[in-house]
Design an enzyme around this catalytic site. Structure first.
Site, short mmCIF file in Angstrom:
data_model
loop_
_atom_site.label_atom_id
_atom_site.label_comp_id
_atom_site.label_asym_id
_atom_site.label_seq_id
_atom_site.Cartn_x
_atom_site.Cartn_y
_atom_site.Cartn_z
N HIS A 59 0.40 -1.41 -0.22
CA HIS A 59 -0.12 0.26 0.11
C HIS A 59 0.99 1.20 -0.22
CE1 HIS A 59 0.35 -1.65 4.51
NE2 HIS A 59 0.51 -0.28 4.12
N SER A 70 9.73 1.09 4.31
CA SER A 70 11.04 1.07 3.85
C SER A 70 12.02 0.77 3.18
CB SER A 70 11.38 0.34 5.80
OG SER A 70 10.89 -0.17 5.12
N ASN A 124 11.97 -2.34 3.11
CA ASN A 124 13.11 -3.72 3.84
C ASN A 124 12.35 -4.98 4.21
OD1 ASN A 124 15.81 -2.61 4.69
ND2 ASN A 124 14.59 -0.96 6.15
N HIS A 141 28.35 -5.09 -8.34
CA HIS A 141 29.21 -5.84 -7.66
C HIS A 141 28.48 -6.83 -6.39
CE1 HIS A 141 31.70 -1.98 -6.10
NE2 HIS A 141 31.79 -2.53 -7.59
N ASN A 142 27.03 -6.65 -6.34
CA ASN A 142 26.75 -7.58 -6.36
C ASN A 142 25.18 -8.88 -6.90
OD1 ASN A 142 26.17 -5.40 -3.98
ND2 ASN A 142 27.89 -7.03 -3.31
N ARG A 151 8.76 5.33 1.68
CA ARG A 151 8.09 6.81 2.13
C ARG A 151 9.89 7.28 2.04
NH1 ARG A 151 5.36 2.60 5.97
NH2 ARG A 151 3.52 2.74 5.06
N ARG A 164 37.15 -10.11 -9.11
CA ARG A 164 36.51 -10.45 -7.84
C ARG A 164 35.47 -10.54 -7.50
NH1 ARG A 164 37.96 -4.84 -5.45
NH2 ARG A 164 36.76 -2.99 -6.73
#
Length: 143
Positions: free
Chosen positions: A9, A67, A69, A98-99, A109, A132
């Protein structure tokens, strides 16, 4: 390119702008997000994105929550999914370089819609450097 997107939402307006941008570039979109501001549970929208990436139905995923997260934690439970929480285009670029991140998580937000579109554009147009970094990504995937 096939891209899966999901949001709770906190992100309907973000999703709409990102989908419009991606479609204007000719990408195929799998939309798993909500279109309302009524409270929903982000795992219900994150897991389908992760399944799309995990199964290779989609090349990349985009997830959005307040967030960034919770939905990132959700999708990172899936094998082969490497979601990166990004709040600047520089972080989005490094997540790819790199990842080898294959999902970008956007904190609605804490970013603007133009920032989010810019991050997605950077994320999708940045290649993994390998070298690497490949050994490190292999270590992420070993469990």
């Amino acid at each position: 390119m096939k891209i899966s997107i999901g949001n709770d939402h906190a992100g309907p307006e973000y999703k709409k702008a990102i989908v419009e941008f991606l479609q204007s570039k000719g990408h195929e979109i799998f939309n798993h997000g909500t279109d309302t501001f009524e409270s929903v549970d982000y795992p219900d929208f994150g897991h389908p994105v992760a399944y799309d990436v995990e199964s290779k139905k989609a090349h990349f995923g985009i997830v959005i929550c307040g967030s960034g997260n919770g939905i990132a934690m959700t999708v990172n439970k899936h094998n082969g999914v490497r979601a990166a929480l990004c709040w600047t285009k520089e972080i989005a670029e490094l997540a790819r370089q790199h990842n080898d991140a294959n999902v970008i998580s956007i904190p609605a937000r804490f970013t603007s819609i133009p920032q989010a579109v810019e991050m997605v554009n950077t994320f999708l147009n940045t290649a993994f450097e390998g070298g690497r970094h490949a050994n490190r990504v292999d270590k992420i995937n070993c469990i």
